[in-house]
Motif scaffolding. Structure first.
Motif, PDB file in Angstrom:
ATOM      1  N   THR A   1      88.115 -20.987  23.886  1.00  9.30           N
ATOM      2  CA  THR A   1      88.377 -19.560  23.919  1.00  9.30           C
ATOM      3  C   THR A   1      87.229 -18.893  24.662  1.00  9.30           C
ATOM      4  OG1 THR A   1      87.286 -19.198  21.789  1.00  9.30           O
ATOM      5  CG2 THR A   1      89.666 -19.578  21.740  1.00  9.30           C
ATOM      6  N   GLY A   2      87.422 -17.666  24.995  1.00  8.66           N
ATOM      7  CA  GLY A   2      86.362 -17.003  25.742  1.00  8.66           C
ATOM      8  C   GLY A   2      86.604 -15.529  25.937  1.00  8.66           C
ATOM      9  N   TRP A   3      85.792 -14.990  26.804  1.00  6.18           N
ATOM     10  CA  TRP A   3      85.809 -13.569  27.087  1.00  6.18           C
ATOM     11  C   TRP A   3      86.084 -13.337  28.580  1.00  6.18           C
ATOM     12  CZ3 TRP A   3      85.065 -10.137  23.074  1.00  6.18           C
ATOM     13  CH2 TRP A   3      84.539 -10.675  21.894  1.00  6.18           C
ATOM     14  N   PHE A   4      86.880 -12.347  28.848  1.00  5.97           N
ATOM     15  CA  PHE A   4      86.997 -11.875  30.213  1.00  5.97           C
ATOM     16  C   PHE A   4      86.890 -10.353  30.180  1.00  5.97           C
ATOM     17  CE2 PHE A   4      91.357 -10.291  30.063  1.00  5.97           C
ATOM     18  CZ  PHE A   4      91.959 -11.060  29.082  1.00  5.97           C
ATOM     19  N   ARG A   5      86.643  -9.764  31.327  1.00  3.47           N
ATOM     20  CA  ARG A   5      86.480  -8.315  31.378  1.00  3.47           C
ATOM     21  C   ARG A   5      87.229  -7.738  32.581  1.00  3.47           C
ATOM     22  NH1 ARG A   5      79.970  -8.221  32.798  1.00  3.47           N
ATOM     23  NH2 ARG A   5      80.140  -8.969  34.974  1.00  3.47           N
ATOM     24  N   GLN A   6      87.545  -6.484  32.444  1.00  2.00           N
ATOM     25  CA  GLN A   6      88.225  -5.805  33.535  1.00  2.00           C
ATOM     26  C   GLN A   6      87.730  -4.373  33.616  1.00  2.00           C
ATOM     27  OE1 GLN A   6      92.457  -6.388  33.776  1.00  2.00           O
ATOM     28  NE2 GLN A   6      92.341  -5.936  35.968  1.00  2.00           N
ATOM     29  N   ALA A   7      87.243  -4.022  34.767  1.00  4.99           N
ATOM     30  CA  ALA A   7      86.798  -2.657  35.031  1.00  4.99           C
ATOM     31  C   ALA A   7      87.860  -1.950  35.864  1.00  4.99           C
ATOM     32  CB  ALA A   7      85.467  -2.665  35.768  1.00  4.99           C
ATOM     33  N   PRO A   8      87.938  -0.632  35.770  1.00  3.57           N
ATOM     34  CA  PRO A   8      88.940   0.110  36.548  1.00  3.57           C
ATOM     35  C   PRO A   8      88.844  -0.211  38.037  1.00  3.57           C
ATOM     36  CG  PRO A   8      87.907   1.535  34.943  1.00  3.57           C
ATOM     37  CD  PRO A   8      87.142   0.246  34.925  1.00  3.57           C
ATOM     38  N   GLY A   9      89.980  -0.556  38.620  1.00  5.02           N
ATOM     39  CA  GLY A   9      90.018  -0.824  40.049  1.00  5.02           C
ATOM     40  C   GLY A   9      89.505  -2.181  40.459  1.00  5.02           C
ATOM     41  N   LYS A  10      89.136  -3.003  39.482  1.00  4.94           N
ATOM     42  CA  LYS A  10      88.600  -4.330  39.805  1.00  4.94           C
ATOM     43  C   LYS A  10      89.475  -5.409  39.196  1.00  4.94           C
ATOM     44  CE  LYS A  10      83.751  -2.971  40.245  1.00  4.94           C
ATOM     45  NZ  LYS A  10      82.358  -3.267  39.809  1.00  4.94           N
ATOM     46  N   GLU A  11      89.355  -6.595  39.750  1.00  5.73           N
ATOM     47  CA  GLU A  11      90.111  -7.718  39.225  1.00  5.73           C
ATOM     48  C   GLU A  11      89.488  -8.214  37.920  1.00  5.73           C
ATOM     49  OE1 GLU A  11      91.836  -9.602  43.400  1.00  5.73           O
ATOM     50  OE2 GLU A  11      90.593 -10.812  42.050  1.00  5.73           O
TER      51      GLU A  11
ATOM     52  N   ASP B   1      72.662  -9.323  26.563  1.00  4.74           N
ATOM     53  CA  ASP B   1      71.319  -8.758  26.724  1.00  4.74           C
ATOM     54  C   ASP B   1      71.105  -8.335  28.169  1.00  4.74           C
ATOM     55  OD1 ASP B   1      70.265 -11.406  24.565  1.00  4.74           O
ATOM     56  OD2 ASP B   1      70.618  -9.316  24.015  1.00  4.74           O
ATOM     57  N   SER B   2      70.096  -7.522  28.363  1.00  6.62           N
ATOM     58  CA  SER B   2      69.760  -7.039  29.708  1.00  6.62           C
ATOM     59  C   SER B   2      71.000  -6.484  30.412  1.00  6.62           C
ATOM     60  CB  SER B   2      69.150  -8.166  30.545  1.00  6.62           C
ATOM     61  OG  SER B   2      67.980  -8.674  29.930  1.00  6.62           O
ATOM     62  N   LEU B   3      71.739  -5.671  29.699  1.00  5.27           N
ATOM     63  CA  LEU B   3      72.975  -5.129  30.255  1.00  5.27           C
ATOM     64  C   LEU B   3      72.685  -4.227  31.446  1.00  5.27           C
ATOM     65  CD1 LEU B   3      74.824  -4.494  26.915  1.00  5.27           C
ATOM     66  CD2 LEU B   3      75.760  -5.799  28.826  1.00  5.27           C
ATOM     67  N   GLN B   4      73.594  -4.285  32.392  1.00  8.00           N
ATOM     68  CA  GLN B   4      73.476  -3.497  33.610  1.00  8.00           C
ATOM     69  C   GLN B   4      74.741  -2.652  33.795  1.00  8.00           C
ATOM     70  OE1 GLN B   4      70.609  -3.437  35.355  1.00  8.00           O
ATOM     71  NE2 GLN B   4      69.870  -4.815  33.740  1.00  8.00           N
ATOM     72  N   PRO B   5      74.660  -1.573  34.560  1.00  9.70           N
ATOM     73  CA  PRO B   5      75.848  -0.738  34.759  1.00  9.70           C
ATOM     74  C   PRO B   5      77.061  -1.515  35.262  1.00  9.70           C
ATOM     75  CG  PRO B   5      73.911   0.428  35.528  1.00  9.70           C
ATOM     76  CD  PRO B   5      73.454  -0.959  35.158  1.00  9.70           C
ATOM     77  N   GLU B   6      76.830  -2.558  36.031  1.00  4.97           N
ATOM     78  CA  GLU B   6      77.960  -3.343  36.540  1.00  4.97           C
ATOM     79  C   GLU B   6      78.647  -4.167  35.449  1.00  4.97           C
ATOM     80  OE1 GLU B   6      74.874  -3.232  37.765  1.00  4.97           O
ATOM     81  OE2 GLU B   6      74.103  -5.240  38.249  1.00  4.97           O
ATOM     82  N   ASP B   7      78.064  -4.200  34.258  1.00  6.03           N
ATOM     83  CA  ASP B   7      78.717  -4.864  33.138  1.00  6.03           C
ATOM     84  C   ASP B   7      79.723  -3.951  32.443  1.00  6.03           C
ATOM     85  OD1 ASP B   7      75.521  -6.274  32.398  1.00  6.03           O
ATOM     86  OD2 ASP B   7      77.231  -7.324  33.310  1.00  6.03           O
ATOM     87  N   THR B   8      79.777  -2.705  32.835  1.00  2.00           N
ATOM     88  CA  THR B   8      80.720  -1.768  32.244  1.00  2.00           C
ATOM     89  C   THR B   8      82.146  -2.220  32.501  1.00  2.00           C
ATOM     90  OG1 THR B   8      79.223   0.119  32.450  1.00  2.00           O
ATOM     91  CG2 THR B   8      81.577   0.604  32.340  1.00  2.00           C
ATOM     92  N   ALA B   9      82.900  -2.380  31.437  1.00  2.00           N
ATOM     93  CA  ALA B   9      84.272  -2.873  31.542  1.00  2.00           C
ATOM     94  C   ALA B   9      84.894  -2.901  30.157  1.00  2.00           C
ATOM     95  CB  ALA B   9      84.312  -4.275  32.145  1.00  2.00           C
ATOM     96  N   MET B  10      86.194  -3.151  30.130  1.00  4.89           N
ATOM     97  CA  MET B  10      86.862  -3.491  28.885  1.00  4.89           C
ATOM     98  C   MET B  10      86.754  -4.997  28.724  1.00  4.89           C
ATOM     99  SD  MET B  10      88.540  -2.051  26.371  1.00  4.89           S
ATOM    100  CE  MET B  10      89.511  -0.644  26.901  1.00  4.89           C
ATOM    101  N   TYR B  11      86.300  -5.427  27.570  1.00  3.66           N
ATOM    102  CA  TYR B  11      86.107  -6.838  27.302  1.00  3.66           C
ATOM    103  C   TYR B  11      87.196  -7.341  26.362  1.00  3.66           C
ATOM    104  CZ  TYR B  11      81.550  -6.890  29.543  1.00  3.66           C
ATOM    105  OH  TYR B  11      80.535  -6.830  30.472  1.00  3.66           O
TER     106      TYR B  11
END
Length: 124
Positions: A34-44, A84-94
């Motif tokens: 199992t795992g995690w994926f993320r999706q940000a608006p307008g991105k794959e 950890d060390s989160l960055q703005p590019e990590d913003t997404a629905m997880y």
């Protein structure tokens, strides 16, 4: 019937940390990854991390290696993602879900059951 529920999202400043959790029921976890994926608006959709429940083999996307840690608690049927060390590019629905396939250096998701997702927002 497989049920998946994610918790733990929120808003943090860059450099901060969050811990996501995912409780999974109705699945013989030791047989799967199992795992995690993320999706940000307008991105794959982007695979973030995966783990096998039998031996704990892991996969990380290059974008999160060294910053995120995936783990699982078999007794609690719960998977975690320490970020950890989160960055703005990590913003997404997880989202968490059963992986469609897992191999060294690769993890894929298909149409397997996923949760409703949890929002992560990282501000600069």
């Amino acid at each position: 019937q497989v049920q998946v529920a994610e918790l733990g999202g929120g808003s943090v400043q860059a450099g901060g940390s969050l811990r996501l959790s995912c409780t999974i029921s109705g699945l013989q976890l030791r047989r799967y990854a199992t795992g995690w994926f993320r999706q940000a608006p307008g991105k794959e959709r982007e695979v973030v991390a995966c783990i096998t429940w039998n031996v704990g083999s892991v996969y990380y996307a290059d974008s999160v290696k060294g910053r995120f840690t995936i783990s699982r608690d078999y007794a609690q049927s719960t998977m975690y993602l320490q970020m950890d060390s989160l960055q703005p590019e990590d913003t997404a629905m997880y989202y968490c879900a059963q992986a469609k396939s897992f191999a060294p250096g690769r993890c894929e998701f298909g149409s397997e059951k996923r949760g409703q997702g949890t929002q992560v927002v990282v501000s600069a």
